[in-house]
Scaffold this motif. Structure first.
Motif, mmCIF file in Angstrom:
data_model
loop_
_atom_site.group_PDB
_atom_site.id
_atom_site.type_symbol
_atom_site.label_atom_id
_atom_site.label_comp_id
_atom_site.label_asym_id
_atom_site.label_seq_id
_atom_site.Cartn_x
_atom_site.Cartn_y
_atom_site.Cartn_z
ATOM 1 N N LEU A 75 0.809 -1.223 0.000
ATOM 2 C CA LEU A 75 0.000 0.000 0.000
ATOM 3 C C LEU A 75 0.839 1.268 0.000
ATOM 4 O O LEU A 75 0.295 2.359 -0.123
ATOM 5 C CB LEU A 75 -0.950 0.001 1.206
ATOM 6 N N ASP A 76 2.148 1.136 0.151
ATOM 7 C CA ASP A 76 3.033 2.303 0.120
ATOM 8 C C ASP A 76 3.154 2.792 -1.317
ATOM 9 O O ASP A 76 3.760 2.145 -2.165
ATOM 10 C CB ASP A 76 4.408 1.928 0.670
ATOM 11 N N THR A 77 2.551 3.941 -1.606
ATOM 12 C CA THR A 77 2.551 4.469 -2.975
ATOM 13 C C THR A 77 3.534 5.615 -3.158
ATOM 14 O O THR A 77 3.461 6.330 -4.157
ATOM 15 C CB THR A 77 1.143 4.958 -3.354
ATOM 16 N N HIS A 78 4.419 5.828 -2.217
ATOM 17 C CA HIS A 78 5.378 6.932 -2.319
ATOM 18 C C HIS A 78 6.218 6.772 -3.584
ATOM 19 O O HIS A 78 6.731 5.691 -3.862
ATOM 20 C CB HIS A 78 6.289 6.948 -1.087
ATOM 21 N N PRO A 79 6.355 7.843 -4.382
ATOM 22 C CA PRO A 79 7.089 7.718 -5.651
ATOM 23 C C PRO A 79 8.577 7.388 -5.482
ATOM 24 O O PRO A 79 9.201 6.873 -6.405
ATOM 25 C CB PRO A 79 6.905 9.077 -6.320
ATOM 26 N N ASP A 80 9.135 7.667 -4.308
ATOM 27 C CA ASP A 80 10.556 7.423 -4.080
ATOM 28 C C ASP A 80 10.779 6.148 -3.267
ATOM 29 O O ASP A 80 11.809 5.978 -2.630
ATOM 30 C CB ASP A 80 11.164 8.626 -3.352
ATOM 31 N N LYS A 81 9.822 5.265 -3.297
ATOM 32 C CA LYS A 81 9.850 4.037 -2.499
ATOM 33 C C LYS A 81 11.067 3.170 -2.813
ATOM 34 O O LYS A 81 11.657 2.575 -1.919
ATOM 35 C CB LYS A 81 8.568 3.261 -2.767
ATOM 36 N N MET A 82 11.445 3.095 -4.073
ATOM 37 C CA MET A 82 12.522 2.193 -4.490
ATOM 38 C C MET A 82 13.880 2.616 -3.927
ATOM 39 O O MET A 82 14.763 1.793 -3.751
ATOM 40 C CB MET A 82 12.595 2.106 -6.008
ATOM 41 N N THR A 83 14.078 3.899 -3.647
ATOM 42 C CA THR A 83 15.357 4.346 -3.095
ATOM 43 C C THR A 83 15.315 4.493 -1.583
ATOM 44 O O THR A 83 16.356 4.479 -0.938
ATOM 45 C CB THR A 83 15.779 5.689 -3.715
ATOM 46 N N ARG A 84 14.125 4.629 -0.998
ATOM 47 C CA ARG A 84 14.010 4.796 0.453
ATOM 48 C C ARG A 84 14.161 3.488 1.206
ATOM 49 O O ARG A 84 14.617 3.485 2.334
ATOM 50 C CB ARG A 84 12.649 5.401 0.828
ATOM 51 N N LYS A 85 13.746 2.380 0.622
ATOM 52 C CA LYS A 85 13.740 1.104 1.326
ATOM 53 C C LYS A 85 14.877 0.221 0.821
ATOM 54 O O LYS A 85 15.244 0.258 -0.344
ATOM 55 C CB LYS A 85 12.415 0.384 1.092
ATOM 56 N N GLU A 86 15.386 -0.604 1.723
ATOM 57 C CA GLU A 86 16.481 -1.493 1.340
ATOM 58 C C GLU A 86 16.003 -2.598 0.409
ATOM 59 O O GLU A 86 16.645 -2.917 -0.583
ATOM 60 C CB GLU A 86 17.115 -2.101 2.589
ATOM 61 N N TYR A 87 14.849 -3.205 0.728
ATOM 62 C CA TYR A 87 14.284 -4.262 -0.102
ATOM 63 C C TYR A 87 12.833 -3.917 -0.425
ATOM 64 O O TYR A 87 11.918 -4.468 0.180
ATOM 65 C CB TYR A 87 14.363 -5.623 0.607
ATOM 66 N N PRO A 88 12.610 -3.018 -1.373
ATOM 67 C CA PRO A 88 11.231 -2.614 -1.670
ATOM 68 C C PRO A 88 10.471 -3.693 -2.449
ATOM 69 O O PRO A 88 11.054 -4.443 -3.223
ATOM 70 C CB PRO A 88 11.412 -1.363 -2.522
ATOM 71 N N ILE A 89 9.188 -3.750 -2.197
ATOM 72 C CA ILE A 89 8.302 -4.663 -2.921
ATOM 73 C C ILE A 89 7.307 -3.808 -3.672
ATOM 74 O O ILE A 89 6.604 -2.992 -3.073
ATOM 75 C CB ILE A 89 7.573 -5.616 -1.959
ATOM 76 N N MET A 90 7.246 -3.979 -4.983
ATOM 77 C CA MET A 90 6.327 -3.181 -5.792
ATOM 78 C C MET A 90 4.968 -3.853 -5.871
ATOM 79 O O MET A 90 4.878 -5.073 -5.989
ATOM 80 C CB MET A 90 6.884 -3.003 -7.208
ATOM 81 N N SER A 91 3.930 -3.034 -5.842
ATOM 82 C CA SER A 91 2.591 -3.552 -6.090
ATOM 83 C C SER A 91 2.445 -3.776 -7.593
ATOM 84 O O SER A 91 3.303 -3.372 -8.388
ATOM 85 C CB SER A 91 1.538 -2.568 -5.583
#
Length: 136
Positions: A75-91
């Motif tokens: 549910l995290d829709t932040h546009p910078d999610k891929m750089t903020r998290k160490e292991y991001p999971i995309m919806s």
């Protein structure tokens, strides 16, 4: 999440598994419990299912439970999610948006770092350029 949801399966367990999974998912979306509680509820349902049937739950039910566990990440829709998290999971929608901007590697291999296409121009290459880049 409530502790009163039954995890007993009857002879109609194949129909009950998706219903239990969807019920847990709906409760989790409304109550927003901590991840540890969601994991424990999913584990409780899957273990009860296995104990009753002797087989693993179907893929659809397991996917619903996995989505429930990973709800915060999905549910995290932040546009910078891929750089903020160490292991991001995309919806699914984030994955579609990411792939929509990518071009075919074969076509991109002929473009230099200065964004000049060094392929010998033919009608076919111009058509590919229009498709991938959207230029006219």
């Amino acid at each position: 999440m409530t502790n009163t949801i039954t995890t007993k399966f009857t002879d109609e367990y194949k129909q009950q598994a998706p219903q239990y999974s969807e019920l847990l998912f709906d409760i989790a979306t409304k109550c927003k419990p901590k991840t540890t509680l969601r994991v424990s509820k999913a584990k409780e349902v899957t273990e009860s299912y296995f104990k009753h049937t002797g087989e693993a739950m179907d893929a659809e039910s397991l996917e619903i439970l996995a989505d429930m566990i990973l709800m915060d990440e999905l549910l995290d829709t932040h546009p910078d999610k891929m750089t903020r998290k160490e292991y991001p999971i995309m919806s699914d929608s984030q994955q579609e948006e990411r792939y929509s901007g990518e071009v075919d590697f074969e076509w991109a291999s002929n473009v230099g770092t200065n964004h000049v296409d060094y392929t010998i121009s033919t009608r076919d290459n111009l058509r590919k350029r229009r498709i991938f880049v959207g230029s006219k």
